[in-house]
Each structure stands twice: as structure tokens, then as C-alpha cells.
Write an enzyme that holds these catalytic residues in place. Structure first.
Site, PDB file in Angstrom:
ATOM      1  N   TYR A 161       0.796  -1.250   0.000  1.00  0.00           N
ATOM      2  CA  TYR A 161      -0.139  -0.171  -0.113  1.00  0.00           C
ATOM      3  C   TYR A 161       0.769   1.124  -0.019  1.00  0.00           C
ATOM      4  O   TYR A 161       0.638   2.382  -0.513  1.00  0.00           O
ATOM      5  CB  TYR A 161      -0.976  -0.036   1.226  1.00  0.00           C
ATOM      6  CG  TYR A 161      -2.118  -1.028   0.759  1.00  0.00           C
ATOM      7  CD1 TYR A 161      -2.155  -2.329   1.159  1.00  0.00           C
ATOM      8  CD2 TYR A 161      -3.174  -0.308   0.146  1.00  0.00           C
ATOM      9  CE1 TYR A 161      -3.029  -3.088   0.912  1.00  0.00           C
ATOM     10  CE2 TYR A 161      -4.662  -1.126  -0.249  1.00  0.00           C
ATOM     11  CZ  TYR A 161      -4.314  -2.516   0.169  1.00  0.00           C
ATOM     12  OH  TYR A 161      -5.595  -3.290  -0.121  1.00  0.00           O
ATOM     13  N   HIS A 182     -14.951   1.210  -1.898  1.00  0.00           N
ATOM     14  CA  HIS A 182     -13.861   0.352  -1.639  1.00  0.00           C
ATOM     15  C   HIS A 182     -13.025   1.046  -0.580  1.00  0.00           C
ATOM     16  O   HIS A 182     -12.021   0.316  -0.361  1.00  0.00           O
ATOM     17  CB  HIS A 182     -13.183  -0.444  -2.700  1.00  0.00           C
ATOM     18  CG  HIS A 182     -14.023  -1.546  -3.743  1.00  0.00           C
ATOM     19  ND1 HIS A 182     -13.792  -1.460  -4.980  1.00  0.00           N
ATOM     20  CD2 HIS A 182     -15.096  -2.120  -3.224  1.00  0.00           C
ATOM     21  CE1 HIS A 182     -14.776  -2.375  -5.352  1.00  0.00           C
ATOM     22  NE2 HIS A 182     -15.510  -2.600  -4.286  1.00  0.00           N
ATOM     23  N   VAL A 224      -9.539   3.411  -5.043  1.00  0.00           N
ATOM     24  CA  VAL A 224      -9.030   4.035  -3.605  1.00  0.00           C
ATOM     25  C   VAL A 224      -8.078   5.123  -3.556  1.00  0.00           C
ATOM     26  O   VAL A 224      -7.808   5.636  -2.591  1.00  0.00           O
ATOM     27  CB  VAL A 224      -8.703   2.826  -2.508  1.00  0.00           C
ATOM     28  CG1 VAL A 224      -9.776   1.883  -2.670  1.00  0.00           C
ATOM     29  CG2 VAL A 224      -7.619   2.070  -3.400  1.00  0.00           C
TER      30      VAL A 224
END
Ligand code: BV8
Ligand code: ZN
Length: 240
Positions: free
Chosen positions: A64, A116, A100
Site C-alpha cells: 500500500y 472500496h 481507492v
């Protein structure tokens, strides 16, 4: 076909827009299933799950963190900007994004529903508190912690996790009254988002799909606009 889409949208009083990773492609964000897709390099389906996080939170956070860096080096593209303009031209408008990456918000879209979640938000797995978070200046230095001492996770919906009920309810309520639906830059394979075009069709909405290639929903839409969203959406927004 684009003229037909413009005419349809000129008569629309409630417009539902669903976007996927394809709308951010022109910003340099890798899509999931494209040739440079996230799934390829980092087996996203293996990392975007609660199991992966429980097994190896540091690895999931590294992924991420890597994505946050790519996104923050990018910027909204003309497709995102066109949707900001479109929002001002239709009486009722809802933008539901599967992405996202926060690019719709950075472009200036006001009413963005994040199906999401958002890669720049975290949630504490201990106390549940949510906060914005993007410590990308530093190289990855390990799992971020909450002030309560709990571990933070990205505030995104992983595979196997439910969509937040309030988000889904708002989505279905608006879809039920939308006269037109634009589906832009999604492969239409991730559920439950993939169910939305069929739901809209059954309610009698006019479906407009924008994609560089056909998808499983292409045969059900009323207008298919083949091409890049960063080229097509600005033409639509300018024509209305
Ligand atoms: C749930 C956040 C239940 C994380 C994401 C079998 C049948 C039905 C369902 C399932 C099934 N097996 C498993 C499931 C469930 C699963 C699922 O759908 N799996 C898929 C793989 C089959 N779904 C779930 O788990 C969902 N939850 O079902 O919960 C439940 C209920 C109660 C209690 C417990 C559980 C949750 C799914 C959410 C997953 N999270 N993201 C993160 O990002 O890290 S999904 C992630 O992938 C993205 O958010 C996005 O939604 C998705 C990728 O899809 P796209 O956006 O479409 O991107 P893609 O790359 O695929 O396609 C890009 C498209 O753009 C292409 O068509 C391309 O042609 C086009 N394009 C490219 N360039 C351009 C362009 N178009 C225009 N212009 C361009 N320039
Ligand atoms: Zn906490």
C-alpha cells in the site's frame, strides 16, 4: 455514438456514474488487470485480503505504501476533471468509485461515494478509529500504530470483506431513481459493483459504457463508447 450519449445526458435529471481503475490509467496509476496491472506484479488478489494482512501485515503495508507513492506522484487527469464539470450540469448526480486513489476528490468532485474505501485513510484494528494517513515521505519504516497502541490497517474493503452497509444502501437508493448510468473504466468482474449495471438496466435506466475494450457488461449497455475516458469524458462534458 458520442452525440447520442450527449443527447441522452442533456435530458437526464438523475445521473449515476460508476468508475473503476481505467479512469485513473491516464494518471499513470496501474490498473488491476491491465498489461502492467497490479495483479501481475504484486498478486493483488493475494494481498488485498484480511488473511494476507493477518499473516504478514508488513508486506501488505509495503504494497500500500508503494501504491500511495505512485498515486501521490500522479495527478487527476482530464477524465476526473470532466466528471467535476458534469456534476454541475445534472440536477441529481452520484459518483460511485471502486478506486481507492482519492483522485476524484483531488480533481474537485464533491459527492464521491467510495465503494472500496480510500488508500489514504487508516483504521485501527484495536479501537476502530479512522484517520487520514500518507507517510510516504519516508521509506517504508514498518507498520503504523494508533495512539492506543493498536495496529493500523488501510481503510479499504478487502476481498472477502463486506461493503459498508450505509454505502451500499445509498448506492442502491440512488440507482433506483437514476434515469442514466455511466460506467467508466471498469472490467466489471469485482462484486458486488459488477451487479450494478444489471440492477440499473432492470430499473429502465439508460446505460452508457466508456472503456478501451468490451467487457462482460458491454452487450447489455445502450451506448458503448470505445476509447480512453480521458478523451471521451471531456467531449461529453463540453457537449452538455
Ligand atoms: C464481498 C480495494 C461479501 C482494495 C478492491 C464469485 C462471484 C461473485 C463474487 C465473488 C466470487 N468470488 C469472490 C467473490 C467476491 C469478491 C469478488 O468479486 N472477487 C472477484 C475477483 C471475482 N468480492 C468481494 O470480496 C467483495 N466483498 O463480496 O463481500 C461479504 C458479505 C457479507 C459479509 C462478508 C463478506 C469486496 C470486493 C472489494 C475488493 N477491493 N479494492 C485495494 O484496492 O487494494 S477491488 C479492486 O479491484 C478495485 O477497487 C477495483 O474495484 C477492482 C478492479 O476492478 P476495476 O476497477 O474494474 O479495474 P480493472 O483493472 O479490473 O479494469 C480496468 C478497466 O479499465 C478495464 O476494463 C480496462 O479495459 C479499462 N481501461 C483501461 N484503461 C482505460 C480503460 N477504460 C477507459 N479509459 C482508459 N484509459
Ligand atoms: Zn486505536
Amino acid at each position: 455514438m458520442i452525440t447520442r450519449a450527449i443527447e441522452t445526458l442533456k435530458n437526464s435529471t438523475s445521473l449515476f456514474v460508476l468508475t473503476g481503475a481505467g479512469i485513473s490509467a491516464a494518471s499513470g496509476i496501474p490498473t488491476f488487470r491491465g498489461k502492467d496491472g497490479l495483479w501481475k506484479k504484486h498478486r493483488a488478489l493475494d494481498l488485498a485480503t484480511p488473511q494476507a494482512f493477518n499473516n504478514n501485515p508488513a508486506l501488505v503495508w509495503e504494497w500500500y505504501h508503494w501504491r500511495q507513492k505512485i498515486i501521490l506522484r500522479s495527478k487527476p487527469n482530464p477524465a476526473h476533471v470532466a466528471l467535476v464539470e458534469l456534476e454541475t450540469k445534472v440536477k441529481e448526480y452520484l459518483l460511485l468509485t471502486q478506486n481507492v486513489d482519492n483522485l476524484h476528490q483531488r480533481a474537485g468532485s464533491r459527492h464521491v461515494l467510495e465503494l472500496h474505501g480510500n488508500i489514504f485513510r487508516t483504521q485501527c484494528i484495536q479501537c476502530g478509529i479512522k484517520a487520514s494517513h500518507a507517510d510516504i515521505e519516508t521509506p517504508f519504516v514498518g507498520i503504523p500504530k494508533c495512539s492506543c497502541g493498536g495496529m493500523l490497517r488501510p481503510d479499504v474493503v478487502w476481498f472477502g470483506e463486506p461493503i459498508p452497509p450505509s454505502i451500499w444502501q445509498t448506492t442502491v437508493d440512488f440507482l433506483n431513481k437514476a434515469d442514466t448510468v455511466i460506467i467508466c473504466g471498469t472490467s466489471g468482474v469485482v462484486w458486488p459493483a459488477a451487479a450494478l449495471p444489471e440492477m440499473a438496466k432492470s430499473k429502465g435506466s439508460t446505460l452508457i459504457e466508456i472503456n478501451i475494450e468490451a467487457t462482460p457488461i458491454s452487450q447489455m449497455v445502450d451506448i458503448f463508447l470505445g476509447g480512453k475516458s480521458s478523451e471521451i469524458l471531456p467531449k461529453i462534458a463540453a457537449g452538455i
